[in-house]
Design an enzyme around this catalytic site. Structure first.
Site, short mmCIF file in Angstrom:
data_model
loop_
_atom_site.label_atom_id
_atom_site.label_comp_id
_atom_site.label_asym_id
_atom_site.label_seq_id
_atom_site.Cartn_x
_atom_site.Cartn_y
_atom_site.Cartn_z
N SER A 67 0.79 -1.34 -0.24
CA SER A 67 0.07 -0.24 0.03
C SER A 67 0.79 1.22 0.10
CB SER A 67 -1.06 -0.09 1.18
OG SER A 67 -2.01 0.95 1.09
N ASP A 119 -8.55 -4.88 -6.29
CA ASP A 119 -8.16 -3.91 -5.27
C ASP A 119 -8.99 -2.59 -5.34
OD1 ASP A 119 -7.14 -2.00 -3.39
OD2 ASP A 119 -4.96 -2.67 -3.77
N HIS A 134 -6.81 -5.67 -1.80
CA HIS A 134 -5.80 -4.91 -1.44
C HIS A 134 -4.79 -5.78 -0.35
CE1 HIS A 134 -3.82 -0.85 -0.90
NE2 HIS A 134 -4.10 -1.08 0.28
#
Length: 648
Positions: A476, A563, A595
């Site tokens: 991320s 995602d 994600h």
């Protein structure tokens, strides 16, 4: 044979495969134990009578995607869980009756994400939920009968980012972002929201100030509040008069978790986490229990679940260099009964201690950080190796999140493979007060990145790592930091591993999920506003995509196809730019993930690729790939030749 070879290789499956059990809980009435454990290879919910814990049975039968979180309904008649589809984060709510075994979806809607708005200590069969099935941007509030599944609309929402209810399941607060990027808090009166807020925050306090719930009788509203101070303190506000009383504060860290009286809702203990978590009791009886638990355990411990009468707790213990264990704690008898060990296969593994360290940035900020050394580098309690070893800078996501002390599977794998592992709470990390967060405003790719470079310099100067054998890795925001590290400071890192990281901040903000729209000003104020020329220029300058041709070191990218936060296009874009510039890159895609990784088969496969990639780049050891790729959904889009064994 090297010094490292004297220590056994920890199998990846022992670190990233299914745990034996996880997330142990006790039913509110104390009659049942529950936990997550594999059923035919997939994590599901299991239950057993507390009086006969060996008489266990699975009550869910998910065959593909693991269940990762579960809870007991307040009436103790059922367990519940939330589940999405292939990582799309459209979570629906499910209920399983423990007597009949009947399972039902309580929110059977397409493209909908459920949120829990309120639960009650006294109303056992009902909760308030938020559903965005009418409009994906807004969550309408409904009363949900947990026994029948009946939904009743309470409030149609077209303006507010969130709500808070009291123990009667009456809406009391609504929250909305204000023009300054802070939050306005509005009261409900007779079912309607007042026109003017009764409390407000500026943007500087928005991440460190928020209401923390009512007492059962509704007479007190607790706040975690950083207004007129730096770290968030705990306050009690009289809901009738509005007067506030300071309950707790910590000069170095925000007040975080609380333990509350199950009957009254009043706070009995609170925690603050700087380098480690420290609990402070207000209630003497709670204090005695916490003190006794501390005397029984080495390392960290905490409370996972409690009965309604508070006589029984489920507690965990992380010894640091042994697998995490969970116990049933009978408070009056002061008796601990083993419940389970999460990963018993690690009992004999050479797990390494995590060392809290403080690093000073170039402008004087203290960066709370965590260092794990490989077993051949000195071991024991020392936080410096006898001689420099290759290092991985492991960057957390968020960025408005933090690294914490304790067992970390990635730290343990990398250390076992021969690397020092350094995790840095760079500016913008949460838990250390608002000044630390606000020091990151508009600093993506600038001071936030400088903190990571300063940590690298610290590690070199302290003799932890040689300058030419340092990798950067993260997911991320940590993936973004990896791309930024290789694009903006191409000579610092020997290689990078990016997991679901954004490459273009402009397109990242254009594609945020619709239910984030009510809070979008936070992103604009802290990252840059694409609606203004200066903001757009700032976002482009901080986007690694636009400097992809500067990347010269090996790069591994992993992406989940579903995602909703960092779209697949973020990885596709930078891979395409690198291909156009003739720069090698390895790109793996997971069609059934979002994600990050939920399926252990995919975690094992990815970290197999990552450890073999790192071994080629900075010289650690690696467990061969074996057949883990075939057992996963891994699709190698680009660069299979750059990772040993990946080409078959």
């Amino acid at each position: 044979m090297t010094a490292l070879d004297a220590f056994p290789l920890i199998p990846r499956a022992h670190l990233f495969g299914n745990p034996s059990r996880a997330q142990g809980k006790i039913s509110p009435d104390g009659k049942w134990l529950s936990w997550l454990a594999p059923h035919e290879g997939v994590m599901n919910i299991w239950i057993a009578p507390r009086s006969d814990p060996d008489n266990a049975r699975a009550v869910t039968f998910s065959a593909e995607r693991p269940i990762r979180e579960h809870f007991w309904t307040p009436d103790a008649r059922a367990v519940g869980y939330i589940q999405d589809k292939a990582g799309d984060e459209n979570f629906l709510l499910y209920r399983v009756d423990i007597q009949s075994g009947e399972e039902s979806c309580l929110t059977p809607f397409e493209n909908t994400r459920v949120t829990i708005v309120g639960a009650s200590e006294t109303i056992k069969d009902t909760v308030l939920v938020g559903l965005n099935n009418r409009d994906p941007q807004w969550h309408d509030v409904h009363r949900l009968n947990l026994a029948t599944g009946d939904l009743e609309l309470v409030y149609e929402n077209n303006a507010f980012a969130g709500f808070m209810a009291d123990d009667t399941l009456t809406l009391r607060l609504a929250m909305a972002q204000n023009a300054a990027g802070g939050t306005d808090y509005f009261r409900f009166v007779d079912g309607a929201v007042e026109d003017e807020p009764f409390e407000s925050t500026a943007m500087e306090d928005a991440m460190t100030t928020h209401p923390a719930g009512y007492t059962v009788d509704g007479s007190v509203l607790y706040w975690l509040d950083s207004r007129d101070r730096n770290t968030a303190a705990l306050y009690a506000q009289d809901t009738e008069s509005g007067t506030r009383e300071l309950i707790a504060e910590n000069p170095r860290a925000d007040i975080g978790g609380t333990i509350r009286d199950k009957r009254t809702g009043r706070i009995q203990a609170y925690s603050a986490t700087y380098l480690k978590t420290e609990w402070t009791a207000i209630d003497p009886a709670i204090g005695e229990s916490l003190d006794w638990l501390r005397s029984q355990f080495d390392g960290e411990a905490g409370v996972m679940s409690r009965t309604d009468d508070d006589s029984i707790w489920i507690v965990w213990n992380d010894p640091g260099t042994a697998p995490i264990a969970t116990y049933v704690f009978e408070r009056e008898a002061r008796r601990l009964t083993p419940f389970y060990v999460t990963r018993p296969e690690l009992a004999e593994a050479p797990l390494q201690p995590m060392h809290p360290v403080e690093i000073t940035s170039r402008d004087g900020l203290t960066l709370p950080s965590y260092l794990t050394l490989p077993p051949h580098a000195g071991g024991g309690d020392t936080d410096r190796p006898e001689s420099p070893v290759p290092m991985v800078l492991l960057v957390h996501g968020g960025p408005w999140a933090r690294d914490e002390y304790g067992y970390n599977a990635i730290h343990q794998m990398l250390a076992n493979r021969g690397y020092a592992v350094l995790s840095v709470n760079f500016r913008g990390s949460t838990g250390f007060g608002k000044d630390f967060i606000n020091a990151s405003n508009l600093q993506w790719g600038l001071a936030m990145h400088d903190d990571l470079i300063d940590a690298v310099e610290w590690a070199v100067e302290e003799g932890i790592a040689p300058r030419d054998k340092i990798a950067i890795m993260g997911g991320s925001y940590g993936g973004y930091a990896t791309l930024a590290g290789l694009a903006f400071t191409p000579d610092v890192f020997a290689c990078g591993v990016d997991i679901v990281g954004p490459s273009n901040l402009e397109t990242l903000l254009e594609t945020i999920p619709p239910y984030w729209e009510p809070m979008v000003k936070t992103f604009h104020e802290r990252m840059g506003n694409p609606g203004t020329p200066k903001g757009l220029e700032r976002l482009k300058a901080a986007s690694p995509l636009h400097k992809a041709d500067a990347i010269t070191r090996p790069l591994l990218i992993a992406q989940g196809a579903n995602d909703p936060r960092v779209k697949q296009a973020e990885s596709d874009q930078i891979v395409g730019a690198m291909k156009q510039a003739g720069i090698p890159v390895t790109y793996v895609l997971y069609p059934d993930e979002g994600h990050g990784f939920a399926r252990p088969e995919n975690s094992i496969a990815f970290f197999a690729i990552a450890e073999n990639f790192l071994a080629e780049c900075i010289g650690g050891r690696a467990e061969p790939l074996g057949d883990v790729i075939a057992a996963s959904s891994t699709q190698v889009i680009e660069g299979e030749a750059h990772v040993k064994g990946l080409a078959g």
